[in-house]
Design an enzyme around this catalytic site. Structure first.
Site, PDB file in Angstrom:
ATOM      1  CB  CYS A  98      -0.939   0.004   1.204  1.00 48.45           C
ATOM      2  SG  CYS A  98      -1.929  -1.499   1.324  1.00 48.45           S
ATOM      3  CG  HIS A 391      -6.108   1.249  -0.564  1.00 51.34           C
ATOM      4  ND1 HIS A 391      -4.978   1.935  -0.975  1.00 51.34           N
ATOM      5  CD2 HIS A 391      -5.647   0.146   0.109  1.00 51.34           C
ATOM      6  CE1 HIS A 391      -3.897   1.282  -0.568  1.00 51.34           C
ATOM      7  NE2 HIS A 391      -4.278   0.198   0.081  1.00 51.34           N
ATOM      8  CB  CYS A 421      -0.276   0.614   7.593  1.00 49.17           C
ATOM      9  SG  CYS A 421      -1.946   0.514   6.898  1.00 49.17           S
TER      10      CYS A 421
END
EC number: 2.3.1.16
Length: 435
Positions: A98, A391, A421
């Protein structure tokens, strides 16, 4: 820890001169048949057109993709070849889950700092709709052996050893390879470990959607999101389609827990959805940007990455990376005008906010005398976050950088933190500056 100088050897800063993204679309909606490589080409092509820069001036492209497609393993090079840049433009791909486009941005910045290039593009793209569907290991081995057989009898013998189960397609794994734990299971563990209630998670999700809807309504996001015309060009998308434009707090309580049905608090509504999209930024040596007459959006002041264990608290990366980035920038949390944290899950976000303010955590886990401080929520994710926007794994960092720089500009400049994160117990943090 010493101060970090994100500058060239002659003292020039690394400037960000452009940033753009596609709208972010929920899985299997408007971008349902668009592979990540096409999303990446789309956004880079449009960004270069808006910047009006000669594509042949781009010296390097670093792009990322988390859900890899075997037919296009180097998405960065495909983008170069598909957008009119010089065939001699260097291009390579990165992945840091990510935090992928943060890594891409840092790689380009470091090339500029080293004097290797003056201009580069960084970003990421992911599709949760167009996925690499695999086959079982037994079927894969049989197909390989089949290609080496010579007679029909040999072929039939191999095929007769396969069961119906062996023929079933294998979707991409959603769990950590090393532990078998999914992100959602880790978010659930963090909610329990840090006493984060369902009500707190739902409230943060509602806040994120409300602020994102407000940002779109007020036109704050419009100029950083292109209108996308995916093939076969019969429809278009000009806005993120995950945002609840009329979010109501009471509606969040209606959803059942997704990962711990009996005692859980993490739901689909307080988690990010699977999303398709792409985002990119253009970075330059400060002097080169001024030479070309380009407006500078802002600068990278510092950055840091951290790695922690994956068995527990895997999504606590921001709490480890942020103190390092602040130290390297020579500032404290109170010096920040804005703080933007990737909201993978409301539980993960709230757990990290608690640890930012925890002296116990700072002393026991970071070896620091005291916590970096409590976050002023009036500075935090002021335009909403990933819970609302969605996302697309590799694109989120570039979205956050562009969004933060533009909001800093509206506020007259200042310093901002971007932090995220990432799978594998990774964390990223970046300090941005606008004059």
């Amino acid at each position: 820890m010493g101060k970090q100088e994100v500058r060239t050897r002659s003292g020039e800063r690394v400037a960000i001169v452009a940033g753009l993204r596609t709208p972010f679309a929920r899985q299997s909606t408007e971008f349902g048949q668009v592979p990540a490589v096409d999303l990446g080409k789309m956004v880079v092509q449009e960004m270069m057109a808006r910047t009006a820069i000669d594509p042949k001036l781009i010296e390097q492209v670093v792009f990322g993709q988390v859900v890899q497609m075997p037919e296009a393993p180097n998405i960065a090079r495909e983008i170069v070849l598909g957008t009119g840049m010089s065939i001699n433009t260097d291009a390579y791909s990165v992945t840091r889950a990510c935090a992928t486009s943060f890594q891409a941005a840092v790689n380009v910045a470091e090339s500029i700092m080293a004097g290797s290039i003056d201009i580069g593009i960084a970003g990421g793209a992911d599709s949760s709709s167009v996925l690499p569907i695999g086959v079982s290991k037994k079927l894969a081995a049989s197909l390989l052996a089949l290609s080496k057989t010579k007679t029909v009898g040999q072929k039939l013998k191999l095929l007769s050893n396969l069961s119906f189960k062996d023929l079933m397609p294998v979707p991409p794994a959603v769990a950590e390879y090393s532990t078998g734990l999914s992100m959602g299971q880790t978010a659930e563990q963090m909610a329990k470990s840090y006493a984060i209630s369902r009500a707190e998670q739902d409230a943060l999700a509602h806040r994120s959607h409300t602020l994102a809807a407000q940002a779109w309504t007020e036109g704050k996001i419009r100029d950083e999101v292109m209108t996308a015309f995916p093939e076969p060009y019969k429809k278009w998308l000009d806005m993120d389609n995950n945002i609840r434009m009329d979010s109501k707090l009471e509606s969040y309580a209606k959803l059942r827990p997704a990962f711990d049905r009996q005692y859980g608090s993490v739901t689909a509504a307080n988690s990010t959805p699977l999303t398709d999209g792409a985002a990119a930024i253009m970075l330059m040596r400060e002097g080169k940007a001024k030479e070309l007459g380009l407006e500078i959006m802002g600068y990278i002041r510092s950055y840091a990455f951290a790695a922690i264990g994956v068995e527990k608290d895997m999504l606590m990366g921001p709490s480890y990376a942020t103190p390092i980035a602040l130290d390297r920038a020579g500032i404290t949390l109170n010096d920040l005008t804005l703080i933007d944290m990737h909201e993978a899950f409301a539980a993960q976000t709230l757990a990290n906010l608690k640890m930012f303010a925890s002296d116990k955590f700072a002393q026991e886990q970071l070896g620091r005398a005291q916590a970096i401080g409590e976050v002023d929520m009036s500075k935090f994710n002021v335009l909403g976050g990933s819970l609302a926007y969605g996302h697309p794994f590799a694109a989120t960092g570039a979205r956050m950088i562009t969004q933060t720089l533009r909001e800093l500009k509206r506020r007259g400049g200042g310093l901002a933190l971007n932090t995220a994160c990432a799978a594998g117990g990774l964390g990223a943090a970046m300090i941005l500056e606008v004059e």
